[in-house]
Scaffold this active site. Structure first.
Site, PDB file in Angstrom:
ATOM      1  CB  VAL A  31      -0.934  -0.002   1.227  1.00  0.00           C
ATOM      2  CG1 VAL A  31      -1.680   1.324   1.346  1.00  0.00           C
ATOM      3  CG2 VAL A  31      -1.931  -1.151   1.126  1.00  0.00           C
ATOM      4  CG  ASP A  91       5.715   9.999   3.590  1.00  0.00           C
ATOM      5  OD1 ASP A  91       4.902   9.400   2.854  1.00  0.00           O
ATOM      6  OD2 ASP A  91       5.622  10.028   4.829  1.00  0.00           O
TER       7      ASP A  91
END
Length: 203
Positions: A31, A91
């Site tokens: 994910v 990120d």
């Protein structure tokens, strides 16, 4: 700031989704990776072509993976070092893609060099905000302070970009990026001062 107030809410919202994905045999690392790819594609495929609203919608559809993977990891009892490292590293890819996509558009088709430079500056300062915290933790200290955490910067940028994509004048995004630039610089300074105080106490 958003991290503190929104985490509990989104955890409740996405818990059923996380549970379903685990039942399907999908792991939290998958994910995390898919979510990052979606953000990068949304930013670099649409922003450079001036399709700001479409890009924001695609990015938003994937950005919540950052919460879902954490919920999944906790459900599995896998809140370890690897997941945190992977999540934090990827990120940076997503954040860089968003500001780079905006910079490319405003350097070229958007024809606004000031906006492009602001986007690049936000990319650089945003990376420094994250590095200041990571480096502190690397030497055994903490730097969990600052007025412009990642979630704050991301939400402000995406909301402003989406509104510009809907027809709001570009000046809105310019003001938001300028404010984020200042807030990011202040956050870096806050984190450096926090680490300095801890280091001096330890001397």
């Amino acid at each position: 700031m958003l991290n503190r107030y929104a985490r509990a809410f989104f955890t409740r919202v996405f818990t059923p989704v996380a549970r379903l994905l685990l039942r399907l045999g999908i792991g939290p690392d998958t994910v995390t990776i898919v979510g990052t790819l979606g953000v990068v594609v949304g930013a670099l495929a649409f922003f450079p072509r001036g399709q700001l609203l479409v890009g924001v919608l695609v990015i938003t559809a994937f950005v919540f993976s950052d919460t879902i993977d954490g919920v999944m990891a906790r459900m599995q009892g896998r809140t370890g070092v690897w997941g945190a490292y992977l999540d934090s590293t990827l990120d940076r890819f997503g954040d860089a893609a968003i500001f780079a996509g905006l910079a490319i558009w405003y350097f070229e088709g958007g024809d606004d060099r000031v906006m492009a430079l602001l986007a690049l500056a936000c990319l650089i300062l945003g990376s420094l905000v994250s590095y200041a915290k990571a480096r502190a933790e690397g030497v055994g200290l903490t730097a969990n302070v600052g007025i412009a955490e990642r979630a704050d910067r991301l939400v402000a940028t995406l909301v402003a970009t989406g509104l510009v994509g809907l027809g709001v004048p570009d000046v809105l995004l310019k003001v938001v990026l300028a404010l984020l630039l200042v807030a990011s610089a202040i956050t870096v300074a806050q984190r450096m001062l926090t680490v300095r105080r801890q280091a001096l106490v330890g001397v």
